[in-house]
Design a protein around this motif. Sequence first.
Motif, PDB file in Angstrom:
ATOM      1  N   THR A  33      48.803  53.576  38.132  1.00  0.00           N
ATOM      2  CA  THR A  33      48.016  53.369  36.919  1.00  0.00           C
ATOM      3  C   THR A  33      47.629  51.923  36.628  1.00  0.00           C
ATOM      4  O   THR A  33      46.699  51.702  35.863  1.00  0.00           O
ATOM      5  CB  THR A  33      48.769  53.917  35.693  1.00  0.00           C
ATOM      6  N   LEU A  34      48.334  50.960  37.184  1.00  0.00           N
ATOM      7  CA  LEU A  34      48.034  49.561  36.887  1.00  0.00           C
ATOM      8  C   LEU A  34      46.823  49.073  37.672  1.00  0.00           C
ATOM      9  O   LEU A  34      46.419  49.689  38.662  1.00  0.00           O
ATOM     10  CB  LEU A  34      49.242  48.682  37.202  1.00  0.00           C
ATOM     11  N   GLU A  35      46.292  47.945  37.246  1.00  0.00           N
ATOM     12  CA  GLU A  35      45.207  47.313  37.995  1.00  0.00           C
ATOM     13  C   GLU A  35      45.739  46.904  39.364  1.00  0.00           C
ATOM     14  O   GLU A  35      46.936  46.703  39.549  1.00  0.00           O
ATOM     15  CB  GLU A  35      44.705  46.092  37.230  1.00  0.00           C
ATOM     16  N   ALA A  36      44.857  46.739  40.319  1.00  0.00           N
ATOM     17  CA  ALA A  36      45.242  46.533  41.718  1.00  0.00           C
ATOM     18  C   ALA A  36      46.198  45.357  41.914  1.00  0.00           C
ATOM     19  O   ALA A  36      47.165  45.462  42.672  1.00  0.00           O
ATOM     20  CB  ALA A  36      44.000  46.350  42.579  1.00  0.00           C
ATOM     21  N   ASP A  37      45.966  44.232  41.242  1.00  0.00           N
ATOM     22  CA  ASP A  37      46.831  43.070  41.451  1.00  0.00           C
ATOM     23  C   ASP A  37      48.253  43.317  40.943  1.00  0.00           C
ATOM     24  O   ASP A  37      49.225  42.857  41.540  1.00  0.00           O
ATOM     25  CB  ASP A  37      46.238  41.819  40.818  1.00  0.00           C
ATOM     26  N   ARG A  38      48.390  44.071  39.881  1.00  0.00           N
ATOM     27  CA  ARG A  38      49.724  44.388  39.356  1.00  0.00           C
ATOM     28  C   ARG A  38      50.340  45.589  40.063  1.00  0.00           C
ATOM     29  O   ARG A  38      51.550  45.662  40.232  1.00  0.00           O
ATOM     30  CB  ARG A  38      49.666  44.623  37.863  1.00  0.00           C
ATOM     31  N   ALA A  39      49.521  46.533  40.456  1.00  0.00           N
ATOM     32  CA  ALA A  39      50.040  47.697  41.184  1.00  0.00           C
ATOM     33  C   ALA A  39      50.626  47.260  42.511  1.00  0.00           C
ATOM     34  O   ALA A  39      51.605  47.832  42.985  1.00  0.00           O
ATOM     35  CB  ALA A  39      48.932  48.718  41.409  1.00  0.00           C
TER      36      ALA A  39
END
Length: 87
Positions: A33-39
Amino acid sequence: MKRPTLSDVPRPALVLGFAGLIPFVAGAIGAWTLEADRAGLAIPLQFFYAAAVLSFLGAVHWGLAMADPRPGWGRWAWGVVPALAGW
């Protein structure tokens, strides 16, 4: 012989055991569910937590080996295998 159920597990072990799943579930949800950089950070954090859990499992085998008056090589070896797998 009665088949064991979850109600047979001591309450602290049951609660803390299931609480140990929280980082895995949170990491999976974060990876989806997180944005790519945080995922991208969620997955390595799951691996780090899994390595810590494996080290704990290895320590359980070491403790059992130390409690055994005549432990064999097998018990000691199983104490090392989970930590090596986590590494």
